[in-house]
Design a protein around this motif. Structure first.
Motif, short mmCIF file in Angstrom:
data_model
loop_
_atom_site.label_atom_id
_atom_site.label_comp_id
_atom_site.label_asym_id
_atom_site.label_seq_id
_atom_site.Cartn_x
_atom_site.Cartn_y
_atom_site.Cartn_z
N SER A 61 6.32 13.09 3.99
CA SER A 61 5.42 11.97 4.23
C SER A 61 5.37 11.02 3.07
O SER A 61 5.00 9.86 3.22
N SER A 62 5.73 11.52 1.91
CA SER A 62 5.71 10.65 0.74
C SER A 62 6.82 9.62 0.79
O SER A 62 6.75 8.60 0.11
N GLY A 63 7.85 9.91 1.57
CA GLY A 63 8.86 8.89 1.75
C GLY A 63 9.94 8.89 0.69
O GLY A 63 10.72 7.96 0.62
N ASP A 99 1.98 8.92 -13.85
CA ASP A 99 2.23 8.29 -12.55
C ASP A 99 2.41 9.31 -11.45
O ASP A 99 1.78 9.25 -10.39
N GLU A 100 3.32 10.25 -11.72
CA GLU A 100 3.61 11.26 -10.72
C GLU A 100 2.38 12.09 -10.41
O GLU A 100 2.11 12.42 -9.25
N ALA A 101 1.64 12.44 -11.47
CA ALA A 101 0.46 13.26 -11.26
C ALA A 101 -0.56 12.54 -10.40
O ALA A 101 -1.21 13.14 -9.55
N GLU A 102 -0.67 11.26 -10.62
CA GLU A 102 -1.64 10.51 -9.84
C GLU A 102 -1.31 10.53 -8.37
O GLU A 102 -2.16 10.83 -7.52
N ASP A 103 -0.06 10.26 -8.06
CA ASP A 103 0.33 10.28 -6.66
C ASP A 103 0.22 11.70 -6.09
O ASP A 103 -0.20 11.89 -4.94
N TYR A 104 0.58 12.66 -6.89
CA TYR A 104 0.55 14.04 -6.42
C TYR A 104 -0.87 14.50 -6.12
O TYR A 104 -1.12 15.17 -5.12
N ILE A 105 -1.79 14.11 -6.99
CA ILE A 105 -3.19 14.50 -6.76
C ILE A 105 -3.71 13.87 -5.48
O ILE A 105 -4.37 14.53 -4.66
N ALA A 106 -3.41 12.59 -5.30
CA ALA A 106 -3.87 11.94 -4.07
C ALA A 106 -3.28 12.62 -2.84
O ALA A 106 -3.98 12.85 -1.83
N ALA A 107 -1.99 12.94 -2.94
CA ALA A 107 -1.34 13.60 -1.80
C ALA A 107 -1.94 14.97 -1.53
O ALA A 107 -2.16 15.36 -0.38
N LEU A 108 -2.22 15.71 -2.60
CA LEU A 108 -2.81 17.04 -2.44
C LEU A 108 -4.17 16.95 -1.77
O LEU A 108 -4.51 17.76 -0.91
N LEU A 142 0.83 -1.20 0.00
CA LEU A 142 0.00 0.00 0.00
C LEU A 142 0.87 1.25 0.00
O LEU A 142 0.48 2.29 -0.46
N GLU A 143 2.07 1.11 0.52
CA GLU A 143 2.92 2.27 0.69
C GLU A 143 3.33 2.89 -0.64
O GLU A 143 3.59 4.06 -0.72
N SER A 144 3.38 2.10 -1.66
CA SER A 144 3.89 2.65 -2.90
C SER A 144 2.79 2.97 -3.90
O SER A 144 3.06 3.32 -5.03
N THR A 145 1.55 2.87 -3.47
CA THR A 145 0.47 3.24 -4.38
C THR A 145 -0.13 4.56 -3.91
O THR A 145 0.04 4.95 -2.77
N PRO A 146 -0.85 5.23 -4.79
CA PRO A 146 -1.50 6.47 -4.37
C PRO A 146 -2.57 6.23 -3.31
O PRO A 146 -3.07 7.19 -2.73
N ASP A 147 -2.94 5.00 -3.05
CA ASP A 147 -3.99 4.74 -2.06
C ASP A 147 -3.54 5.04 -0.64
O ASP A 147 -4.36 5.17 0.26
#
Lengths: 160, 349
Positions: A48-50, A118-127, A4-9
């Motif tokens: 927090s993104s690690g 990929d980056e955008a997906e994680d970034y959006i989730a983080a935002l 789970l740590e490496s997915t946008p979830d």
């Protein structure tokens, strides 16, 4: 194997939001901050993104992204309209949008399209997590200032 | 030429993403090979394999087994160039599997890696057969090629092609560094379009993920529109963060005072909590709202860490706790009415 740590979830979990809120409050208490609130919030998000994502590393390396973007001179886009074909126009629009997205996501200007997605997906989730956490913190602090002191569980459970 | 290298690298990357582990090996081999060899400028068919055309022709007219296979396949394939290709695919399969086993041999490494790289391309997989290869055939590879033939046979029987087949052999655990991309009926099968298609599939899969993430993107069709939505969403999120951080910075001076109230387990009496509501409003007009609110709320607790440095000058915490009124009175700017109110509140509490 991706956990789970490496997915946008990972940004969707309540615990992640709680941790972020707590840390944010802790950091905001300090007086020796060299960054604005916005910057500290973003840096905290990146931490927090690690370090797994490119945007987080870009944020932590001295705030390359948003502050400097406004000062940059827009480069003249090279002329692509050699022919009036529809394909050319579509490709041009596509390239323009890709570039805009690359500029929005920190550290992703010169990136291949799939990596950018990929980056955008994680970034959006983080935002989204950041917005939830910060609104909870702001709400609680503002509320506390007026004297009503809801228990912290309010903020912790908030997951809108 | 660069297109070929790129597309090959991409197909190996795709294999890596799908779970195979020897991607690195495949890429290195490819780049090394590309550097050392000069392909012909003819059709991509032979250019990849760098065989002179006579050897290529020889491959086409290969053994009876392959010929029968070719005959069988010709019924089901639309275009004419296919029949021989499946035969070549077979041999390529055989030899590329061989190449994996024998890749450590430096002398044949170039030949082997060529087979490795030529594997992803259906139509063009002619093995770069040198005469010493057949003796390297191992039984496990034969087993694997048999399995692959079976898959192919099944595919041909149904008349449909599987889009992508990752060759997982149940017998051994070796992961191949590439993805087998099968062409659909009627689609071009040259290396460029295959690699391009693999890339497109990857991109489309990712776009689908993004569409789920961004609200309202499910209905939209077309990459450009979805990109628009994504951009809007990111911009709105960033604006929200900006706005929230502005709010937080205005609240900031009070954060420390309020922290303990947030985190404290003890409950407060109603009288105490109501008090600030009554006292604060007149205080706020001074612009010293933060001081007053804290005074009202925290007579017992003074969580003054470093915050008061800019406001009151360096003072130790114990001093504050012991003599809160004194410290407040020492504050210069517009603290005139503050001590008065503080004494009032102190008395009433």
């Amino acid at each position: 194997m991706s956990t789970l740590e490496s997915t946008p979830d990972r940004w969707k979990t309540v615990s992640q939001q709680q941790i972020y809120s707590m840390k944010l409050i802790q950091v905001l208490r300090r007086t020796d901050r060299h960054f604005t609130v916005r910057e500290t919030a973003d840096r905290l998000l990146a931490v927090s993104s690690g370090g797994r994502t490119r945007w987080s590393r870009a944020i932590l390396s001295n705030r390359l992204s948003l502050n400097m973007m406004n000062n940059r001179r827009r480069r003249r886009h090279k002329k692509v309209r050699v022919s009036g074909e529809i394909r050319m126009k579509k490709k041009e629009a596509f390239d323009r949008k890709t570039r805009v997205l690359g500029e929005l996501v920190p550290g992703c200007r010169k990136l291949s399209f799939s990596r950018l997605i990929d980056e955008a997906e994680d970034y959006i989730a983080a935002l989204e997590m950041q917005v939830r956490a910060m609104s909870a913190v702001a709400g609680v602090l503002a509320g506390a200032g007026a004297g009503s002191l809801p228990a912290d569980s309010d903020k912790l459970g908030c997951n809108n | 030429m660069e297109g070929i290298v790129e597309s090959k690298a991409r197909s190996t990357n795709y294999g890596g993403i799908l779970g195979t582990q020897s991607v690195q090996f495949g890429e290195e081999e490819i780049h090394r090979v590309m550097g050392t060899q000069a392909p012909e400028t003819g059709s991509s068919f032979t250019a990849l394999l760098e065989l002179p055309s006579n050897q290529a022709v020889e491959l086409l007219h290969s053994s009876g087994f392959d010929a029968s296979r070719a005959a069988h396949s010709s019924e089901n394939w639309n275009t004419q160039s296919f029949p021989s290709n499946t035969a070549l695919l077979e041999r390529a399969a055989k030899f590329s599997e061989t190449s994996i086993e024998t890749s450590s041999v430096p002398s044949s490494s170039s030949a082997n890696s060529q087979k490795v790289k030529s594997e992803p391309f259906d139509s063009e997989t002619k093995p770069n057969i040198s005469s010493d290869q057949p003796e390297h055939v191992i039984t496990s590879t034969q087993k694997r090629s048999a399995k692959r033939k079976e898959i192919e046979k099944k595919g041909k029987g149904t008349g449909k092609k599987i889009k992508k087949v990752i060759n997982k052999n149940p017998e051994d655990k070796e992961m191949l560094p590439y993805v087998h991309v099968r062409a659909r009926r009627g689609q071009a099968t040259d290396s460029h379009s295959l690699a391009e298609r693999a890339r497109r599939e990857k991109i489309n899969a990712r776009m689908k993920l993004l569409q789920e993430l961004v609200p309202g993107c499910d209905k939209i069709s077309g990459t450009a529109m979805v990109l628009d939505e994504i951009i809007n969403h990111v911009q709105s999120l960033q604006r929200q963060v900006e706005f929230l951080s502005m709010r937080l910075s205005s609240v900031n001076p009070r954060i420390d005072f309020n922290i303990d109230s947030l985190l404290a387990v003890e409950s407060r009496s109603p009288a105490e909590t109501n008090f600030p509501g009554m006292v604060i409003p007149p205080m706020w007009s001074e612009g010293q709202g933060q001081l007053n609110s804290t005074r009202n709320q925290y007579q017992q607790l003074w969580p003054l860490d470093g915050f008061h440095h800019p406001v009151w000058g360096r003072q130790n915490n114990p001093n504050f706790i012991i003599t809160p009124d004194n410290s407040l009175m020492s504050y210069d700017s517009s603290a005139n009415s503050a001590p008065l109110h503080s004494s009032q509140t102190k008395m009433e509490i």
